[in-house]
Design an enzyme around this catalytic site. Structure first.
Site, short mmCIF file in Angstrom:
data_model
loop_
_atom_site.label_atom_id
_atom_site.label_comp_id
_atom_site.label_asym_id
_atom_site.label_seq_id
_atom_site.Cartn_x
_atom_site.Cartn_y
_atom_site.Cartn_z
N PRO A 25 -2.47 -12.47 10.23
CA PRO A 25 -2.90 -12.26 11.62
C PRO A 25 -3.18 -10.79 11.88
O PRO A 25 -2.55 -9.92 11.25
CB PRO A 25 -1.69 -12.74 12.44
CG PRO A 25 -0.54 -12.76 11.51
CD PRO A 25 -1.10 -12.96 10.13
N ASN B 32 0.86 -1.20 0.00
CA ASN B 32 0.00 0.00 0.00
C ASN B 32 0.89 1.24 0.00
O ASN B 32 2.11 1.14 0.00
CB ASN B 32 -0.98 -0.03 1.17
CG ASN B 32 -0.26 -0.11 2.50
OD1 ASN B 32 0.47 0.80 2.87
ND2 ASN B 32 -0.41 -1.23 3.20
N PHE C 200 -4.53 2.93 14.76
CA PHE C 200 -5.02 3.87 13.74
C PHE C 200 -6.13 3.16 12.97
O PHE C 200 -6.16 1.92 12.90
CB PHE C 200 -3.90 4.24 12.77
CG PHE C 200 -3.08 5.42 13.23
CD1 PHE C 200 -2.21 5.29 14.30
CD2 PHE C 200 -3.18 6.64 12.60
CE1 PHE C 200 -1.46 6.36 14.74
CE2 PHE C 200 -2.44 7.74 13.03
CZ PHE C 200 -1.57 7.60 14.10
N LYS D 16 -13.16 -1.05 15.57
CA LYS D 16 -11.76 -1.50 15.72
C LYS D 16 -11.26 -1.24 17.14
O LYS D 16 -10.50 -2.04 17.71
CB LYS D 16 -10.87 -0.79 14.69
CG LYS D 16 -11.10 -1.32 13.29
CD LYS D 16 -10.31 -0.60 12.21
CE LYS D 16 -10.72 -1.14 10.85
NZ LYS D 16 -10.22 -0.38 9.72
N ASP E 243 -3.68 -6.96 4.96
CA ASP E 243 -4.58 -7.89 5.66
C ASP E 243 -4.50 -9.30 5.08
O ASP E 243 -4.89 -10.25 5.73
CB ASP E 243 -6.02 -7.39 5.57
CG ASP E 243 -6.25 -6.20 6.50
OD1 ASP E 243 -5.70 -6.23 7.62
OD2 ASP E 243 -6.93 -5.24 6.10
N ILE F 37 -2.47 -8.02 14.11
CA ILE F 37 -1.42 -7.77 15.11
C ILE F 37 -1.98 -6.98 16.30
O ILE F 37 -1.78 -7.33 17.45
CB ILE F 37 -0.24 -7.00 14.47
CG1 ILE F 37 0.28 -7.78 13.26
CG2 ILE F 37 0.87 -6.76 15.48
CD1 ILE F 37 0.99 -6.93 12.24
N LYS G 184 10.01 -16.44 -10.94
CA LYS G 184 9.09 -15.46 -11.53
C LYS G 184 7.97 -16.19 -12.28
O LYS G 184 8.26 -17.06 -13.10
CB LYS G 184 9.87 -14.55 -12.48
CG LYS G 184 9.05 -13.43 -13.02
CD LYS G 184 9.86 -12.58 -13.97
CE LYS G 184 8.94 -11.66 -14.75
NZ LYS G 184 9.56 -11.14 -15.94
O1 PMT Z 1 2.67 6.13 6.58
P1 PMT Z 1 1.95 7.39 6.09
O2 PMT Z 1 2.17 7.62 4.61
O3 PMT Z 1 2.28 8.59 6.93
O4 PMT Z 1 0.39 7.12 6.23
C1 PMT Z 1 -0.19 7.09 7.49
C2 PMT Z 1 -1.27 6.01 7.59
C3 PMT Z 1 -2.44 6.37 6.69
C4 PMT Z 1 -0.71 4.64 7.18
C5 PMT Z 1 -1.71 5.98 9.09
O5 PMT Z 1 -2.24 7.24 9.44
C6 PMT Z 1 -2.76 4.92 9.35
O6 PMT Z 1 -3.96 5.11 9.20
N1 PMT Z 1 -2.30 3.69 9.73
C7 PMT Z 1 -3.16 2.49 9.89
C8 PMT Z 1 -3.38 1.84 8.54
C9 PMT Z 1 -4.21 0.57 8.66
O7 PMT Z 1 -3.72 -0.49 8.46
O8 PMT Z 1 -5.45 0.79 9.08
P2 PMT Z 1 -6.53 -0.39 9.34
O9 PMT Z 1 -7.77 0.36 9.62
O10 PMT Z 1 -6.50 -1.37 8.23
O11 PMT Z 1 -6.00 -1.10 10.65
C10 PMT Z 1 -6.43 -0.73 11.96
C11 PMT Z 1 -5.32 -0.95 12.97
O12 PMT Z 1 -4.97 -2.34 13.01
C12 PMT Z 1 -4.03 -0.22 12.65
O13 PMT Z 1 -3.49 0.26 13.85
C13 PMT Z 1 -3.14 -1.28 12.00
O14 PMT Z 1 -1.76 -1.02 12.25
C14 PMT Z 1 -3.62 -2.54 12.69
N2 PMT Z 1 -3.56 -3.78 11.89
C15 PMT Z 1 -4.10 -3.87 10.66
C16 PMT Z 1 -4.06 -5.08 9.96
C17 PMT Z 1 -3.42 -6.18 10.57
N3 PMT Z 1 -3.36 -7.34 9.93
N4 PMT Z 1 -2.90 -6.07 11.78
C18 PMT Z 1 -2.96 -4.90 12.46
O15 PMT Z 1 -2.46 -4.79 13.58
#
Ligand code: PMT
Length: 399
Positions: free
Chosen positions: A304, A208, A323, A337, A277, A306, A287
């Site tokens: 998973p 991403n 976030f 979340k 995800d 995290i 390749k």
């Molecule tokens: O890095 P930048 O360019 O500055 O951009 C910042 C940002 C947009 C990446 C940041 O502000 C942000 O939103 N980060 C979270 C991105 C994300 O994965 O969001 P989510 O809504 O999909 O996940 C929710 C939370 O679960 C997040 O804290 C994420 O780190 C966590 N997560 C997500 C997927 C996963 N498999 N495990 C996780 O722990």
């Protein structure tokens, strides 16, 4: 209120010309500014310029004793509320790291008890040289604040990291340091940043647009406020701040392994990373070849979660922050979340908004806890990092 005193050290680099603007900005804020130049700096900007701009004698030589300087036996080292070195050359950073005091600037900075902020400026090769990087780590470990350097076109003609931060940015840092105490001292903060990458074959992957900026800004701000910071980062595209410990990962599984190993030691966990995800069910070792025009179906399996795992392992006194990157129903999805991942605070960004989310210098967020929701207007990611840390400190004080 007594006016704050800024002692500004100017060392020998072309960016010294910007320091005159910095002096002017600081004086407009009502600060008393004393300038100490190294001999090399005087080749770029004369002491007369700094004396005129600061309204105080500019000091160069160790044995110089301007009349007003000795009044009431207050030395500049003692008078300083903050000591700023801008530009800071590789040479002066090396001297500071080793405690060398062979001119007025290095002698005074060694003697000061005030916080020290350096704004490095040099050629990219000098900045990335192991000696400079190790000196920076030494200085950061001692609590020295750092602003920049920035990337871009350098005076030597190279393009890369090494430009001194703009005077407005250095001014902002000075104000921030003078206003904030080391209120995270004694705490261990774990920050995640950047994108993960899931390979399909040796040359193809999904990922991403996360640049790492948001997480880096938080890690840097937490270091500045005295925390021990472990930064775990995926793929990033911007310069990384100095942290107590840095771990680099690529896939979500690697991020999971690193975070779950480190999280128990942390008082505060802030997950700004954007992990994928899903990962490909099968990773090809060679390749993948084209399928003669036939469509292909690639199966993906879930990675998973995290943050949810960290939430499950949460221990007493730990503060968990996540976030939420959303494209619709911002607060509704973010609150789900918050609940599902057992977070204390979620920083919700609508990544469809201009100036918010992925790969931007700024962000626009809503801070959501179990009790309240606070929309935060657009601001730089560094400014936002301070707002988030303020919120975390307030949350911890209320338990
Ligand atoms: O890095 P930048 O360019 O500055 O951009 C910042 C940002 C947009 C990446 C940041 O502000 C942000 O939103 N980060 C979270 C991105 C994300 O994965 O969001 P989510 O809504 O999909 O996940 C929710 C939370 O679960 C997040 O804290 C994420 O780190 C966590 N997560 C997500 C997927 C996963 N498999 N495990 C996780 O722990």
């Amino acid at each position: 209120m007594d006016a704050k005193t800024v002692v500004l050290g100017v060392t020998g680099g072309i960016a010294a010309y910007k320091s005159a603007e910095l002096v002017s900005r600081l004086r407009k804020r009502g600060y008393i500014v004393h300038v100490i130049e190294t001999k090399n700096a005087t080749e770029f900007v004369t002491p007369l310029t700094f004396s005129t701009m600061s309204g105080q004698p500019c000091i160069v030589d160790t044995f110089e004793r301007p009349e007003t300087w000795d009044v009431k036996h207050i030395s500049l080292a003692q008078a300083a509320d903050i000591f700023v070195i801008a530009p800071a050359t590789a040479n002066v950073l090396a001297k500071l790291a080793c405690g060398i005091a062979d001119d007025m600037l290095t002698t005074t900075v060694l003697a000061t008890k005030a916080p020290v902020l350096v704004a490095p400026a040099m050629n990219t090769g000098m900045w990335t040289a192991p000696a400079t990087q190790e000196n920076m780590i030494t200085l950061m470990k001692r609590g020295v604040y750092v602003v920049g350097p920035e990337g871009g076109k350098l005076a030597c003609g190279d393009t890369g990291t090494g430009r001194m931060s703009e005077p407005s940015q250095i001014e902002e840092e000075i104000v921030r340091i003078l206003e904030h105490q080391k209120d995270l001292q004694g705490l261990h903060v774990l920050v995640t940043a950047g994108a993960t990458r899931e390979h399909l074959d040796p040359v193809r992957f999904i990922s991403n647009e996360s640049s790492g900026r948001m997480g880096f800004a938080i890690a840097e701000a937490a270091m500045e406020r005295g925390a021990e910071v472990t930064l775990i980062h995926g793929i990033t595209s911007v310069p990384m701040p100095f942290c107590t410990k840095t771990i680099s990962v690529e896939s979500t599984q690697e991020l999971y392994d690193a975070v779950t190993t480190e999280c128990m030691k942390a008082d505060i966990v802030i997950q700004a990373a954007a992990p994928c995800d899903y990962r490909f069910e099968q990773i090809f070792t060679q390749k993948m070849k084209k399928q003669s025009g036939e469509p292909i179906v690639l199966r993906m399996v879930e990675n998973p979660d995290i943050a949810a795992e960290v939430g499950r392992r949460k221990h007493y006194g730990q503060t968990l922050v996540g976030f939420a990157a959303e494209t619709e129903k911002l607060t509704e999805h973010a609150m789900q979340k918050l609940e599902k991942k057992n977070l204390d605070l979620i920083v919700a960004n609508d990544v469809t908004k201009a100036g918010a989310g992925f790969n931007t210098e700024t962000n626009i967020v809503t801070l959501i806890t179990r009790d309240e929701m606070e929309p935060i207007p657009i601001m730089t990611k560094k400014e936002l990092a301070f707002v988030i840390l303020d919120k975390i400190i307030a949350l911890r004080a209320s338990i």
